[in-house]
Motif scaffolding. Structure first.
Motif, mmCIF file in Angstrom:
data_model
loop_
_atom_site.group_PDB
_atom_site.id
_atom_site.type_symbol
_atom_site.label_atom_id
_atom_site.label_comp_id
_atom_site.label_asym_id
_atom_site.label_seq_id
_atom_site.Cartn_x
_atom_site.Cartn_y
_atom_site.Cartn_z
ATOM 1 N N GLY A 1 37.407 -29.478 27.811
ATOM 2 C CA GLY A 1 36.442 -29.292 28.895
ATOM 3 C C GLY A 1 36.803 -30.058 30.155
ATOM 4 N N GLY A 2 37.991 -30.627 30.210
ATOM 5 C CA GLY A 2 38.381 -31.464 31.334
ATOM 6 C C GLY A 2 37.970 -32.899 31.067
ATOM 7 N N GLY A 3 38.430 -33.815 31.850
ATOM 8 C CA GLY A 3 38.085 -35.216 31.649
ATOM 9 C C GLY A 3 39.205 -35.978 30.972
ATOM 10 N N ALA A 4 38.914 -37.211 30.612
ATOM 11 C CA ALA A 4 39.935 -38.076 30.039
ATOM 12 C C ALA A 4 39.415 -38.762 28.788
ATOM 13 C CB ALA A 4 40.362 -39.114 31.066
ATOM 14 N N VAL A 5 40.337 -39.085 27.888
ATOM 15 C CA VAL A 5 40.014 -39.860 26.703
ATOM 16 C C VAL A 5 40.011 -41.328 27.114
ATOM 17 C CG1 VAL A 5 40.770 -40.468 24.381
ATOM 18 C CG2 VAL A 5 41.092 -38.139 25.199
ATOM 19 N N VAL A 6 38.942 -42.049 26.811
ATOM 20 C CA VAL A 6 38.823 -43.423 27.282
ATOM 21 C C VAL A 6 38.966 -44.442 26.157
ATOM 22 C CG1 VAL A 6 37.345 -45.074 28.457
ATOM 23 C CG2 VAL A 6 37.384 -42.709 29.206
ATOM 24 N N GLY A 7 38.149 -44.350 25.107
ATOM 25 C CA GLY A 7 38.151 -45.354 24.048
ATOM 26 C C GLY A 7 39.006 -44.946 22.857
ATOM 27 N N ASP A 8 39.318 -45.920 21.995
ATOM 28 C CA ASP A 8 40.098 -45.658 20.791
ATOM 29 C C ASP A 8 39.224 -45.237 19.616
ATOM 30 O OD1 ASP A 8 42.461 -46.283 22.044
ATOM 31 O OD2 ASP A 8 42.489 -48.353 21.358
ATOM 32 N N LYS A 9 37.961 -45.647 19.627
ATOM 33 C CA LYS A 9 37.079 -45.369 18.500
ATOM 34 C C LYS A 9 36.104 -44.246 18.848
ATOM 35 C CE LYS A 9 37.428 -49.895 16.429
ATOM 36 N NZ LYS A 9 36.725 -51.084 15.950
ATOM 37 N N ILE A 10 35.884 -43.371 17.873
ATOM 38 C CA ILE A 10 34.969 -42.246 18.031
ATOM 39 C C ILE A 10 33.903 -42.369 16.953
ATOM 40 C CG2 ILE A 10 34.760 -39.739 17.929
ATOM 41 C CD1 ILE A 10 37.755 -39.655 18.694
ATOM 42 N N THR A 11 32.650 -42.269 17.348
ATOM 43 C CA THR A 11 31.546 -42.296 16.396
ATOM 44 C C THR A 11 31.040 -40.878 16.219
ATOM 45 O OG1 THR A 11 30.911 -44.507 17.109
ATOM 46 C CG2 THR A 11 29.253 -43.240 15.926
ATOM 47 N N ILE A 12 30.952 -40.444 14.961
ATOM 48 C CA ILE A 12 30.467 -39.101 14.642
ATOM 49 C C ILE A 12 29.127 -39.244 13.927
ATOM 50 C CG2 ILE A 12 30.903 -37.006 13.318
ATOM 51 C CD1 ILE A 12 33.878 -37.558 13.681
ATOM 52 N N THR A 13 28.126 -38.542 14.446
ATOM 53 C CA THR A 13 26.802 -38.555 13.836
ATOM 54 C C THR A 13 26.466 -37.131 13.407
ATOM 55 O OG1 THR A 13 26.136 -40.334 15.327
ATOM 56 C CG2 THR A 13 24.382 -39.130 14.218
ATOM 57 N N LEU A 14 26.122 -36.975 12.128
ATOM 58 C CA LEU A 14 25.754 -35.668 11.594
ATOM 59 C C LEU A 14 24.282 -35.670 11.222
ATOM 60 C CD1 LEU A 14 28.731 -35.052 9.129
ATOM 61 C CD2 LEU A 14 28.480 -34.177 11.437
ATOM 62 N N GLU A 15 23.584 -34.611 11.614
ATOM 63 C CA GLU A 15 22.210 -34.403 11.173
ATOM 64 C C GLU A 15 22.212 -33.104 10.387
ATOM 65 O OE1 GLU A 15 19.100 -34.829 14.040
ATOM 66 O OE2 GLU A 15 20.259 -36.290 15.198
#
Length: 38
Positions: free
Chosen positions: A17-31
Motif C-alpha cells: 500500500g506504499g509507505g515504509a517498514v519502520v520497526g523490527d517487531k510486529i504484533t499480531i492480534t487475532l479476534e
C-alpha cells in the motif's frame, strides 16, 4: 510478537500500500468468533 527479520523482511522492502517498514517487531492480534452448527 514476531521479528520481521526472521522472515527475510528487511527495511528496504516496499509495502504493497506504499509507505515504509519502520520497526523490527510486529504484533499480531487475532479476534476469532465461532459458532456451533446443529
Amino acid at each position: 510478537v514476531l521479528n520481521r527479520k526472521d522472515f527475510g523482511i528487511s527495511i528496504d522492502m516496499p509495502l504493497e500500500g506504499g509507505g515504509a517498514v519502520v520497526g523490527d517487531k510486529i504484533t499480531i492480534t487475532l479476534e476469532i468468533e465461532a459458532g456451533l452448527q446443529a
